[in-house]
Design an enzyme around this catalytic site. Structure first.
Site, PDB file in Angstrom:
ATOM      1  N   GLU A 291      21.826  19.903 -25.734  1.00 49.75           N
ATOM      2  CA  GLU A 291      21.570  20.202 -24.256  1.00 49.75           C
ATOM      3  C   GLU A 291      19.950  20.388 -24.300  1.00 49.75           C
ATOM      4  O   GLU A 291      20.004  21.449 -23.346  1.00 49.75           O
ATOM      5  CB  GLU A 291      22.438  20.978 -23.674  1.00 49.75           C
ATOM      6  CG  GLU A 291      23.897  20.651 -23.688  1.00 49.75           C
ATOM      7  CD  GLU A 291      24.801  21.891 -23.197  1.00 49.75           C
ATOM      8  OE1 GLU A 291      24.328  22.912 -22.998  1.00 49.75           O
ATOM      9  OE2 GLU A 291      26.208  21.940 -23.692  1.00 49.75           O
ATOM     10  N   ARG A 294      13.963  22.032 -21.475  1.00 52.21           N
ATOM     11  CA  ARG A 294      12.509  22.458 -21.470  1.00 52.21           C
ATOM     12  C   ARG A 294      11.518  21.493 -22.591  1.00 52.21           C
ATOM     13  O   ARG A 294      10.648  21.099 -22.463  1.00 52.21           O
ATOM     14  CB  ARG A 294      12.153  23.876 -21.985  1.00 52.21           C
ATOM     15  CG  ARG A 294      10.811  24.476 -21.540  1.00 52.21           C
ATOM     16  CD  ARG A 294      10.718  26.000 -22.182  1.00 52.21           C
ATOM     17  NE  ARG A 294      11.737  26.478 -21.910  1.00 52.21           N
ATOM     18  CZ  ARG A 294      11.614  27.539 -20.878  1.00 52.21           C
ATOM     19  NH1 ARG A 294      10.829  27.607 -19.979  1.00 52.21           N
ATOM     20  NH2 ARG A 294      12.864  28.301 -20.466  1.00 52.21           N
ATOM     21  N   TYR A 334       9.209  35.450 -14.457  1.00 51.92           N
ATOM     22  CA  TYR A 334       9.424  35.689 -15.700  1.00 51.92           C
ATOM     23  C   TYR A 334       8.535  36.548 -16.333  1.00 51.92           C
ATOM     24  O   TYR A 334       8.125  36.589 -17.313  1.00 51.92           O
ATOM     25  CB  TYR A 334       9.902  34.723 -16.522  1.00 51.92           C
ATOM     26  CG  TYR A 334      11.078  34.047 -15.822  1.00 51.92           C
ATOM     27  CD1 TYR A 334      12.254  34.169 -15.635  1.00 51.92           C
ATOM     28  CD2 TYR A 334      10.700  32.436 -15.686  1.00 51.92           C
ATOM     29  CE1 TYR A 334      13.332  33.488 -15.183  1.00 51.92           C
ATOM     30  CE2 TYR A 334      11.638  31.719 -14.967  1.00 51.92           C
ATOM     31  CZ  TYR A 334      12.870  32.093 -14.783  1.00 51.92           C
ATOM     32  OH  TYR A 334      13.929  31.264 -14.240  1.00 51.92           O
ATOM     33  N   CYS A 362       2.175  34.803   0.742  1.00 53.95           N
ATOM     34  CA  CYS A 362       1.926  36.332   1.241  1.00 53.95           C
ATOM     35  C   CYS A 362       2.766  37.497   0.399  1.00 53.95           C
ATOM     36  O   CYS A 362       3.889  37.916   0.804  1.00 53.95           O
ATOM     37  CB  CYS A 362       1.970  36.490   2.772  1.00 53.95           C
ATOM     38  SG  CYS A 362       0.985  35.389   3.654  1.00 53.95           S
TER      39      CYS A 362
HETATM   40  N1  LLP Z   1      22.429  24.194 -21.607  1.00 56.16           N
HETATM   41  C1  LLP Z   1      22.840  25.091 -20.955  1.00 56.16           C
HETATM   42  C2  LLP Z   1      24.151  25.586 -20.739  1.00 56.16           C
HETATM   43  C3  LLP Z   1      21.777  26.125 -20.157  1.00 56.16           C
HETATM   44  O1  LLP Z   1      22.124  27.272 -19.505  1.00 56.16           O
HETATM   45  C4  LLP Z   1      20.458  25.664 -20.326  1.00 56.16           C
HETATM   46  C5  LLP Z   1      19.252  26.569 -19.586  1.00 56.16           C
HETATM   47  C6  LLP Z   1      20.230  24.607 -21.086  1.00 56.16           C
HETATM   48  C7  LLP Z   1      21.133  23.741 -21.720  1.00 56.16           C
HETATM   49  C8  LLP Z   1      18.690  24.082 -21.414  1.00 56.16           C
HETATM   50  O2  LLP Z   1      18.026  25.194 -21.831  1.00 56.16           O
HETATM   51  P1  LLP Z   1      16.288  24.811 -22.337  1.00 56.16           P
HETATM   52  O3  LLP Z   1      16.401  23.599 -23.337  1.00 56.16           O
HETATM   53  O4  LLP Z   1      15.775  24.234 -21.115  1.00 56.16           O
HETATM   54  O5  LLP Z   1      15.950  26.088 -22.752  1.00 56.16           O
HETATM   55  N2  LLP Z   1      14.339  28.758 -15.564  1.00 56.16           N
HETATM   56  C9  LLP Z   1      13.951  29.380 -16.830  1.00 56.16           C
HETATM   57  C10 LLP Z   1      15.086  28.721 -17.767  1.00 56.16           C
HETATM   58  C11 LLP Z   1      16.275  28.902 -17.468  1.00 56.16           C
HETATM   59  C12 LLP Z   1      17.266  28.084 -18.459  1.00 56.16           C
HETATM   60  C13 LLP Z   1      18.688  28.268 -18.013  1.00 56.16           C
HETATM   61  N3  LLP Z   1      19.670  27.380 -18.787  1.00 56.16           N
HETATM   62  C14 LLP Z   1      12.764  29.194 -17.347  1.00 56.16           C
HETATM   63  O6  LLP Z   1      11.728  28.701 -16.341  1.00 56.16           O
HETATM   64  O7  LLP Z   1      12.207  29.814 -18.156  1.00 56.16           O
END
Ligand code: LLP
Length: 435
Positions: A291, A294, A334, A362
């Site tokens: 899954e 990013r 973050y 603001c």
């Molecule tokens: N699968 C599940 C169950 C997840 O909760 C997430 C991300 C992913 C896959 C995908 O993860 P990735 O490959 O994108 O790391 N808003 C935060 C990141 C939150 C990630 C939440 N879950 C940021 O901007 O760093």
């Protein structure tokens, strides 16, 4: 950041193979960003289709010859034009809401390749996903198993389920984006997993099809993945020994990207290691799912912005831009780093100063970059890099700011995939109190 010298051959930015300076002008694929800023205004998200497909290709290379399904975690960027790229490339999708399900279907995604994650699925969302015929529910608690079984039973269906197990591995990332530790709200505890699988297998509205985990996000190290895989495979052995066959193993997402001298492993290199472990433990033939979010879109996008004012100060110089925390929420949330580079280089000899790059919202938390050396003047355009993931999908209307427009670049072609939001769009669902 060091600026490349004048050149006729494009010089790609580190970690951004499809973002490059050509003759001192920043381009995404073959298109100059200065032209896009002029024609479409700012703030403006610009995505490279080639960068998305090349990030996907790294995973596909890693899985060559294997039974594997890549489910793009669309929370990273859920714009329809982005989903369409991955749907056309044959990807599945990891969704976390009924809204995300509707988006995937609208973008031409295949329902059978959808997995539904998240700790708080509602009955309505479960019914919606069962009606669409999704591939798997990644269930995160025993209570959710019971509800899903009863919802499916009333529809005379058996919901395909995987249980998200918590391997209790530290991904060594920001605490807000680590998810596989004991204190996190996600998944079920490793030591409870077998019992909960037995419970799931006894529920008549469920069909157990797999196991999954997801340990966090922006992971730049291979060790947590290898540890998590060991912990999950221990459970696979125990669950199958208890007579519950698991057709697939889903290892989640989380692979990091290069924001600022980060050095995550390439997806194919990571998976060479993980597959070697799977083979060594005798599970190389199992269907695999992942899954990633990013790592498929993060470095495919930039956010173009205009410098509104320079404000010199005694302690700090401020560079005030027209993008803000409502467009780029990651620094405020973050303390995240996004590189900020000029769209047009001023050439050698230009005077640099150190600025805090901030938006018009603001709040003191509305900063995009601290202490950045830039040679800029009001009216210049800047590009905030690594803006393809978790920017537009987390954008808000705070301060009644319309969300930015989005463009998808494909070679020399420019596709508008989201027009700029105006104030009428924002006020549409509201009404004044009458009488
Ligand atoms: N699968 C599940 C169950 C997840 O909760 C997430 C991300 C992913 C896959 C995908 O993860 P990735 O490959 O994108 O790391 N808003 C935060 C990141 C939150 C990630 C939440 N879950 C940021 O901007 O760093």
């Amino acid at each position: 950041m060091n600026h490349p010298v004048t050149q006729a051959v494009p010089v790609a930015l580190p970690g951004h193979p499809f973002v490059a300076y050509r003759n001192d002008s920043l381009q995404v694929e073959n298109v100059a960003l200065s032209t896009l800023a002029r024609e479409h205004g700012t703030p403006l998200f610009v995505y490279s289709k080639a960068a998305m497909l090349s990030a996907l290709a790294a995973y596909q290379r890693g899985f060559a010859g294997r039974d594997a399904q890549i489910c793009y975690a669309m929370k990273a960027n859920s714009s329809l034009g982005v989903l369409q790229v991955f749907a056309q490339a044959g990807c599945g999708f990891d969704i976390v809401s009924g809204g995300e399900l509707e988006r995937v279907l609208a973008a031409g995604g295949d329902a059978q390749k959808i997995i539904f994650s998240g700790v708080g699925k509602t009955r309505t969302e479960m019914r919606q996903a069962l009606t669409a015929g999704i591939g798997c529910f990644n269930v995160e608690s025993e209570a959710e198993l019971e509800v899903l079984s009863s919802v499916a039973s009333t529809m005379n269906l058996r919901a395909p389920v995987s249980i998200r197990v918590n391997p209790n591995v530290d991904p060594k990332t920001h605490p807000y984006i680590s998810t596989g530790l004991k204190g996190n709200k996600f998944g079920v505890a490793h030591e409870d997993a077998l019992r909960i699988y037995q419970h799931a297998a006894s529920l008549k509205g469920l069909q157990v099809v797999g196991i999954d985990c997801h340990i966090g996000s922006q992971i730049t190290d291979t060790a947590p993945y290898l540890d998590a895989m060991d912990r999950v495979l221990d459970l696979v052995t125990a669950i199958e020994a208890a007579g519950i066959p698991l057709a697939h193993i889903d290892f989640g997402g989380g692979l990091g990207i290069n924001y600022n001298d980060d050095a995550p492993p390439a997806a194919d290199a990571l998976w060479r290691l993980l597959l070697a472990k799977l083979d060594a433990r005798g599970y190389g033939g199992k269907k695999l799912m992942i899954e990633p979010g990013r790592s498929l879109v993060g470095n495919a996008g930039v956010c173009l912005t205009e410098v509104l004012y320079l404000k010199p100060g005694e302690q700090k110089n401020f560079c005030i831009i027209d993008a803000a925390m409502n467009d780029l929420p990651r620094p405020a949330l973050y303390q995240a780093f996004h590189a900020i580079v000029p769209v047009a280089l001023r050439g050698t000899g230009a005077v640099e100063a150190t600025y805090d790059v901030v938006g018009p919202v603001c709040e003191s938390g509305d900063w995009i970059g601290h202490d950045r050396a830039l040679s800029v003047a009001a009216g210049d355009h800047l590009a905030v890099l690594s803006a393809g993931a978790y920017c537009m999908s987390m954008a808000s209307n705070y301060n009644t700011r319309g969300r930015a427009a989005e463009l998808l670049i494909d070679g020399s072609q420019v596709h508008l995939i989201r027009r700029r939001e105006n104030v009428q769009d924002q006020m549409r669902q509201e009404q004044l109190v009458t009488a």
